[in-house]
Design a protein around this motif. Sequence first.
Motif: not given
Ligand code: MG
Length: 320
Positions: A50-52, A142-146, A150-152, A228-230
């Motif tokens: 789901a998150k790729n 994990p955080s619910a984002n691709k 950005l984190s939700p 590079r994240h977030y």
């Molecule tokens: Mg995360």
Amino acid sequence: MRILAADDNAIEEAARLLLAGDIVAFPTETVYGLGADAANAPAVAKVFAAKNRPSFNPLINHVCDAALLKGEVEFDSRAQELAAQFWPGPLTLVLNKHPAAKGASITHAGLPFMSVRVPNHPVALQLLKKFAQLGSGLIAAPSANKSNSLSPTTPQHVAESLGDVVPLILAGGKTSVGVESTIVDLTTSQARILRPGGIAPEEIERLIGPCGRAAAGEAPMAPGMLARHYAPAKPMRLNATSANDDEAFLMFGPHLGPVTGKLQLNLSEQGDVVEAAANLFDYLHRLESSDVTGIAVMPIPEHGLGIAINDRLHRGAAAL
Ligand code: MG
Ligand code: TXA
């Protein structure tokens, strides 16, 4: 996809979906999580899909009570002190796996470590309690984002990022802390802070003494350590004292000079890093979907939660 206000019925339904091997998004005090039964490998695989997530990075195991971790992880005296002080709360401990641990190995990416936390949000805790009655009680999330976005911090952020792949989002308002948990590695005698987050590093060190930090360029134990994240979808420029006419200005503290930039948002007019952390991802979501060419960000003080904010800003601004 449905967004449901998190009443008793919705929480029961979410727990049953988890038991059936499905994924569910739920609020925590830091960011929304995308949960699956940590003991069910195919369910956890759905989270990665789901998150790729490009590779199988380890996930945090959430529980309602540290007692559920008995037989899962080695809980030494440092872990006990930190858990007693900060759980429920935005602290994740990476611990050596107990030989009899039941969690599926995909959850911790085959590593001999498991990361665990007790979140401090009424909806997360109710869901975890219900799931402890019905199933393993460990929710990998994990955080619910691709991946790499950005984190939700609101249910709407989750819907925008994962609405096509998650059947149910439990809505519990905007998250209060707004940055992810602080991750502390206790797998060796030298404790290390892998990711600054909702608990300031100095508070951890006050309890267990000086901690190491993750070294720059180190092979990641945590993808939150990737350069590079977030990252928002717009270029970011840090430590800006003004914005150009086509940029947004993400401000911090009382504004004294002339107004610059195409639009402005202030993370905390009072100059409070706790308030700024709670607003950070929400404001970046808004600015990345606005019609500006980039985001100019004022300097944020490097203390308390400012350390986590600056960590996320630097990673978000890093060149591809
Ligand atoms: Mg995360
Ligand atoms: O606040 C939070 O921590 C949120 C909420 C939902 O709890 N979760 C979160 O998860 O931020 P995620 O997957 O986006 O980031 C968790 C980090 C990852 O960088 C992962 O690599 C690291 O924790 N991690 C998890 N388990 C680990 C393990 N066994 N060993 C080393 N690192 C681990």
